[in-house]
Design a protein around this motif. Structure first.
Motif, short mmCIF file in Angstrom:
data_model
loop_
_atom_site.label_atom_id
_atom_site.label_comp_id
_atom_site.label_asym_id
_atom_site.label_seq_id
_atom_site.Cartn_x
_atom_site.Cartn_y
_atom_site.Cartn_z
N PHE A 44 0.09 10.69 -11.27
CA PHE A 44 0.41 10.46 -9.86
C PHE A 44 -0.65 11.02 -8.91
O PHE A 44 -0.53 10.86 -7.70
CB PHE A 44 1.78 11.06 -9.52
CG PHE A 44 2.93 10.32 -10.12
CD1 PHE A 44 3.46 9.20 -9.48
CD2 PHE A 44 3.48 10.72 -11.32
CE1 PHE A 44 4.53 8.51 -10.03
CE2 PHE A 44 4.55 10.04 -11.88
CZ PHE A 44 5.08 8.93 -11.24
N GLU A 45 -1.67 11.70 -9.45
CA GLU A 45 -2.67 12.32 -8.59
C GLU A 45 -3.39 11.31 -7.70
O GLU A 45 -3.76 11.62 -6.56
CB GLU A 45 -3.69 13.09 -9.44
CG GLU A 45 -3.14 14.39 -10.02
CD GLU A 45 -4.19 15.14 -10.81
OE1 GLU A 45 -5.33 14.61 -10.93
OE2 GLU A 45 -3.89 16.25 -11.29
N GLY A 95 0.80 -1.22 0.00
CA GLY A 95 0.00 0.00 0.00
C GLY A 95 0.83 1.27 0.00
O GLY A 95 0.28 2.36 0.17
N ILE A 96 2.14 1.14 -0.17
CA ILE A 96 3.04 2.30 -0.21
C ILE A 96 3.50 2.49 -1.65
O ILE A 96 4.21 1.64 -2.20
CB ILE A 96 4.25 2.10 0.72
CG1 ILE A 96 3.79 1.81 2.14
CG2 ILE A 96 5.15 3.34 0.69
CD1 ILE A 96 4.92 1.40 3.08
N SER A 97 3.10 3.57 -2.28
CA SER A 97 3.41 3.80 -3.68
C SER A 97 4.88 4.14 -3.88
O SER A 97 5.59 4.54 -2.94
CB SER A 97 2.54 4.94 -4.23
OG SER A 97 2.87 6.16 -3.59
N ILE A 98 5.33 4.01 -5.12
CA ILE A 98 6.69 4.40 -5.46
C ILE A 98 6.89 5.89 -5.20
O ILE A 98 7.97 6.33 -4.78
CB ILE A 98 6.99 4.06 -6.93
CG1 ILE A 98 6.97 2.54 -7.13
CG2 ILE A 98 8.34 4.63 -7.36
CD1 ILE A 98 8.00 1.77 -6.30
N LEU A 99 5.85 6.68 -5.42
CA LEU A 99 5.92 8.11 -5.14
C LEU A 99 6.24 8.37 -3.68
O LEU A 99 7.10 9.19 -3.34
CB LEU A 99 4.60 8.78 -5.53
CG LEU A 99 4.48 10.28 -5.25
CD1 LEU A 99 5.56 11.07 -5.99
CD2 LEU A 99 3.09 10.78 -5.63
N ALA A 100 5.53 7.68 -2.78
CA ALA A 100 5.77 7.85 -1.34
C ALA A 100 7.17 7.38 -0.95
O ALA A 100 7.84 8.00 -0.13
CB ALA A 100 4.72 7.10 -0.55
N LEU A 101 7.61 6.26 -1.55
CA LEU A 101 8.93 5.73 -1.24
C LEU A 101 10.03 6.71 -1.65
O LEU A 101 10.95 6.99 -0.87
CB LEU A 101 9.14 4.39 -1.94
CG LEU A 101 8.41 3.19 -1.32
CD1 LEU A 101 8.46 2.00 -2.26
CD2 LEU A 101 9.03 2.82 0.02
N LEU A 102 9.93 7.24 -2.87
CA LEU A 102 10.95 8.18 -3.32
C LEU A 102 10.96 9.44 -2.48
O LEU A 102 12.02 9.94 -2.08
CB LEU A 102 10.71 8.53 -4.80
CG LEU A 102 11.29 7.58 -5.84
CD1 LEU A 102 10.88 8.02 -7.24
CD2 LEU A 102 12.80 7.49 -5.73
N PRO A 145 4.86 14.77 -3.01
CA PRO A 145 3.84 14.11 -3.83
C PRO A 145 2.96 15.08 -4.60
O PRO A 145 2.66 14.85 -5.78
CB PRO A 145 3.04 13.31 -2.80
CG PRO A 145 4.01 13.02 -1.71
CD PRO A 145 4.86 14.26 -1.62
N ALA A 146 2.54 16.17 -3.96
CA ALA A 146 1.68 17.14 -4.64
C ALA A 146 2.40 17.82 -5.79
O ALA A 146 1.82 18.06 -6.86
CB ALA A 146 1.18 18.18 -3.64
N ILE A 147 3.68 18.11 -5.62
CA ILE A 147 4.45 18.77 -6.67
C ILE A 147 4.65 17.83 -7.86
O ILE A 147 4.53 18.24 -9.02
CB ILE A 147 5.81 19.25 -6.12
CG1 ILE A 147 5.59 20.36 -5.08
CG2 ILE A 147 6.70 19.75 -7.25
CD1 ILE A 147 6.85 20.83 -4.40
N ILE A 148 4.93 16.56 -7.58
CA ILE A 148 5.12 15.58 -8.66
C ILE A 148 3.81 15.42 -9.44
O ILE A 148 3.81 15.37 -10.67
CB ILE A 148 5.58 14.22 -8.10
CG1 ILE A 148 6.92 14.37 -7.38
CG2 ILE A 148 5.67 13.19 -9.21
CD1 ILE A 148 8.04 14.86 -8.25
N ALA A 149 2.69 15.36 -8.73
CA ALA A 149 1.39 15.19 -9.40
C ALA A 149 1.04 16.40 -10.25
O ALA A 149 0.36 16.27 -11.28
CB ALA A 149 0.30 14.94 -8.37
#
Length: 355
Positions: free
Chosen positions: A288-289, A114-121, A278-282
């Motif tokens: 990634f939203e 349940g942990i996305s690649i976005l959260a991991l990075l 995360p918000a900036i990447i999305a």
């Protein structure tokens, strides 16, 4: 007549002091409050004018913090400790980031547990400069403390954007990357042209972070706090042994710090500024939203957990090797080995000369 100073002490609000005592609290607490306000009284945020600009528009404030951070990167600050800074960036940012990218190729953007690649990075590729500076201030050398500048280099969304774009995990347009990095570059230029601006802008992050954290929280669904908080604990427990471990290896085999290498684990904490990543990447890649709400809460939780575990693990490793002490006074060299002693009798004619 009552003492005015006593009254001012009695009436003083402990709001900031309470937030500041919690690791990452100046970011996490406003973030949660923003989510609560947006869920319970959302109309307040839509009044317009200064109210909406201050409490529901975080991007300008985030840009200001990035600009002020760039101002702290000067040759004067990074030159004498370039080797240690490079090892810190390699161990805390580059290697963990590449490993997460490899995981992304294997399992996809959804990640694991349940942990996305976005959260991991966002969690793994930056360092908490405050934790590092506090720990090395007590148990590190002057070079260790100077490597604090690494947290200015890897702060913010830039490395996450770089990893995602270069690996092809997402589509980060060149203009979006440029738009994200221009405030940092301008900050570096201005800070090096006029050092007085560097000093003037130094307190900006501490002033601005609570406000943009609140604004960021207004875009988070409260249900994400419930679901993301649990997996965020897991993320926080993993980040220290993983990224602190790679930094330990950099200290052990690149810097050859021997028994003092355990101090590398103090780098295994996540910076509060990573919560906005995360918000900036999305905003650069809409794919990634779907991960933003949960990833933001997961990163926020990891900030809290890792701020506790990183110093504890580093202390355990240093204590195990007999180097949990002040290197300036413990009689050990930079590698934790005893300093050579001299058996010669001091010359009385020179022994009184002050050193």
């Amino acid at each position: 007549m009552p003492d005015p100073s006593a009254d001012s002490t009695t009436l003083r609000s402990p709001l900031y002091g309470t937030m500041d005592r919690i690791p990452g609290g100046t970011m996490v607490i406003p973030l949660v409050l923003g989510a609560v306000v947006a869920t319970t009284v959302p109309d307040v945020l839509e009044l317009g004018s200064f109210t909406t600009a201050l409490f529901a528009t975080p991007m300008p404030l985030m840009a200001l913090v990035i600009f002020a951070t760039g101002m702290q990167i000067t040759p004067r600050s990074i030159g004498p400790v370039a080797g240690t800074t490079g090892a810190l960036l390699l161990g805390k940012t580059v290697v963990p980031g590449l490993l997460v990218v490899a995981l992304g190729f294997a399992v996809g953007l959804d990640g694991i547990l349940g942990i996305s690649i976005l959260a991991l990075l966002a969690t793994f590729d930056n360092s908490n400069g405050g934790i590092w500076l506090a720990f090395t201030g007590k148990y590190g050398t002057r070079t260790d403390r100077g490597a604090y500048v690494a947290s200015a280099v890897n702060d913010g969304p830039f490395f996450t954007m770089l990893f995602i774009g270069a690996a092809g995990l997402g589509s980060i347009p060149l203009d979006a990357f440029a738009a994200a990095i221009i405030p940092l570059v301008l900050g570096i230029v201005v800070g090096n042209v006029d050092h007085r601006w560097t000093e003037i802008m130094r307190p900006v992050p501490n002033i601005v972070i609570p406000f943009f954290a609140f604004g960021l929280g207004t875009g988070i669904d409260l249900s994400a706090i419930l679901t993301g908080g649990l997996t965020g604990i897991v993320l926080g427990l993993v980040v220290t042994p993983f990224t602190g471990g790679t930094t330990y290896l950099a200290y052990r085999f690149l810097l050859r710090r021997g028994r003092r290498s355990g101090i590398g684990f103090a780098a295994g904490a996540t910076a509060g500024n990573s919560i906005v990543t995360p918000a900036i990447i999305a905003s650069a890649d809409p794919r990634f939203e779907q991960y933003v709400d949960v990833a933001t809460v997961q990163v926020a939780t990891a900030v809290l957990i890792s701020a506790i575990t990183a110093p504890l693990v580093a202390s355990w490793f240093l204590g195990r090797n007999g180097t949990l002490s002040d290197p300036d006074t413990d009689g050990l060299d930079d590698r934790g080995e005893p300093l050579p002693t001299s058996n010669t009798v001091p010359d009385e004619s020179t022994s009184s000369i002050p050193r």
